[in-house]
Design a protein around this motif. Structure first.
Motif, short mmCIF file in Angstrom:
data_model
loop_
_atom_site.label_atom_id
_atom_site.label_comp_id
_atom_site.label_asym_id
_atom_site.label_seq_id
_atom_site.Cartn_x
_atom_site.Cartn_y
_atom_site.Cartn_z
N ARG A 85 5.40 42.12 11.15
CA ARG A 85 6.11 43.40 11.31
C ARG A 85 7.59 43.23 11.01
O ARG A 85 8.23 44.12 10.45
CB ARG A 85 5.94 43.93 12.74
CG ARG A 85 4.59 44.52 13.00
CD ARG A 85 4.54 44.97 14.45
NE ARG A 85 3.20 45.38 14.78
CZ ARG A 85 2.87 46.62 15.09
NH1 ARG A 85 3.78 47.55 15.12
NH2 ARG A 85 1.63 46.91 15.39
N GLY A 86 8.15 42.10 11.40
CA GLY A 86 9.56 41.83 11.12
C GLY A 86 9.83 41.72 9.64
O GLY A 86 10.85 42.21 9.14
N ALA A 89 9.85 45.16 8.38
CA ALA A 89 11.06 45.86 8.83
C ALA A 89 12.28 45.50 7.97
O ALA A 89 13.16 46.32 7.77
CB ALA A 89 11.35 45.54 10.29
N LEU A 105 13.11 41.20 14.59
CA LEU A 105 12.87 42.53 14.01
C LEU A 105 11.45 43.01 14.31
O LEU A 105 11.24 44.18 14.61
CB LEU A 105 13.09 42.49 12.50
CG LEU A 105 14.53 42.34 12.03
CD1 LEU A 105 14.58 42.11 10.54
CD2 LEU A 105 15.32 43.57 12.40
N GLY A 106 10.50 42.11 14.25
CA GLY A 106 9.11 42.47 14.56
C GLY A 106 8.93 42.86 16.00
O GLY A 106 8.19 43.81 16.31
N SER A 109 10.40 46.34 16.46
CA SER A 109 9.49 47.33 15.87
C SER A 109 8.24 47.51 16.72
O SER A 109 7.78 48.64 16.93
CB SER A 109 9.09 46.89 14.46
OG SER A 109 10.21 46.83 13.62
N THR A 110 7.68 46.42 17.22
CA THR A 110 6.47 46.49 18.03
C THR A 110 6.71 47.26 19.32
O THR A 110 5.92 48.13 19.69
CB THR A 110 5.95 45.07 18.35
OG1 THR A 110 5.68 44.40 17.13
CG2 THR A 110 4.70 45.09 19.21
N ALA A 112 9.05 49.43 19.92
CA ALA A 112 9.31 50.84 19.60
C ALA A 112 8.00 51.58 19.33
O ALA A 112 7.80 52.69 19.83
CB ALA A 112 10.23 50.94 18.38
N GLU A 113 7.11 50.98 18.57
CA GLU A 113 5.83 51.62 18.25
C GLU A 113 4.96 51.78 19.49
O GLU A 113 4.35 52.83 19.70
CB GLU A 113 5.09 50.81 17.19
CG GLU A 113 5.71 50.92 15.81
CD GLU A 113 5.05 50.00 14.80
OE1 GLU A 113 3.89 49.58 15.03
OE2 GLU A 113 5.69 49.70 13.79
N ARG A 127 13.80 54.29 19.70
CA ARG A 127 14.07 55.10 18.51
C ARG A 127 15.52 55.59 18.48
O ARG A 127 15.93 56.27 17.55
CB ARG A 127 13.11 56.28 18.45
CG ARG A 127 11.68 55.88 18.12
CD ARG A 127 10.78 57.08 17.89
NE ARG A 127 10.75 58.02 19.02
CZ ARG A 127 9.99 57.88 20.11
NH1 ARG A 127 9.16 56.85 20.20
NH2 ARG A 127 10.02 58.77 21.08
N LYS A 132 18.60 51.49 16.52
CA LYS A 132 18.65 51.48 15.06
C LYS A 132 19.88 50.72 14.58
O LYS A 132 19.82 49.94 13.64
CB LYS A 132 18.67 52.90 14.51
CG LYS A 132 17.34 53.61 14.63
CD LYS A 132 17.44 55.02 14.09
CE LYS A 132 16.15 55.79 14.34
NZ LYS A 132 16.27 57.19 13.94
N LYS A 135 19.27 47.01 15.15
CA LYS A 135 18.36 46.51 14.11
C LYS A 135 19.12 46.34 12.79
O LYS A 135 18.97 45.34 12.10
CB LYS A 135 17.19 47.47 13.93
CG LYS A 135 16.22 47.04 12.87
CD LYS A 135 15.09 48.05 12.72
CE LYS A 135 14.27 47.77 11.49
NZ LYS A 135 13.31 48.81 11.22
#
Length: 146
Positions: A85-86, A89, A105-106, A109-110, A112-113, A127, A132, A135
């Motif tokens: 995922r990173g 991203a 980064l992964g 993202s994880t 957040a999802e 989010r 952001k 990131k």
């Protein structure tokens, strides 16, 4: 003569077979004595440091490989998807080579999802502009493409 056959340009090594070593050998062959020790000692001291550095690098490599053999099978199932995922991203593909920051980064993202899927407040936070921005800074500081 013989020295020119023993001292080839292709064998030059700044620490082990340099001009000081050659000059020392030549002086001894000419029977005028060795060159001063202070001339020879500098490359010798650096050579010892280089040998220790190489030994430490080799030991670190073997320790890392041993740890990977023991820990890898335990950790990989949890870490590999996060790293993939990173990579995505940062604009890469899951099969791309690992870069520093892929795990972080992964993970961002994880979380957040998962937060968004659960409809929790954490999803909103993940989010947010602050996340952001964080990131973006991670990507920028790691010299990744956005």
């Amino acid at each position: 003569g013989r020295i020119s056959k023993e001292w080839l340009a292709s064998d030059y090594n700044i620490l082990r077979a340099n001009c000081c070593h050659f000059s020392d050998l030549l002086c001894q062959k000419l029977q005028v004595g060795a060159i001063p020790s202070w001339v020879r000692n500098l490359s010798g001291a650096v050579r010892v440091l280089e040998d220790r550095r190489a030994d430490l690098a080799k030991a670190a490599f073997h320790a890392k490989e041993a740890a990977r053999e023991v820990v890898g099978p335990i950790v990989a199932p949890a870490v590999d998807p996060i790293v993939a995922r990173g990579k995505i991203a940062r604009g890469g593909k899951p099969e791309d080579a690992f870069q520093m920051g892929d795990f972080t980064l992964g993970l961002v993202s994880t979380v957040a999802e998962q937060g968004a899927a659960a409809g929790r407040g954490i999803g909103e936070f993940m989010r947010s502009e602050a996340v952001k921005d964080a990131k973006g800074k991670i990507v920028k500081n790691l010299d990744c493409s956005q």
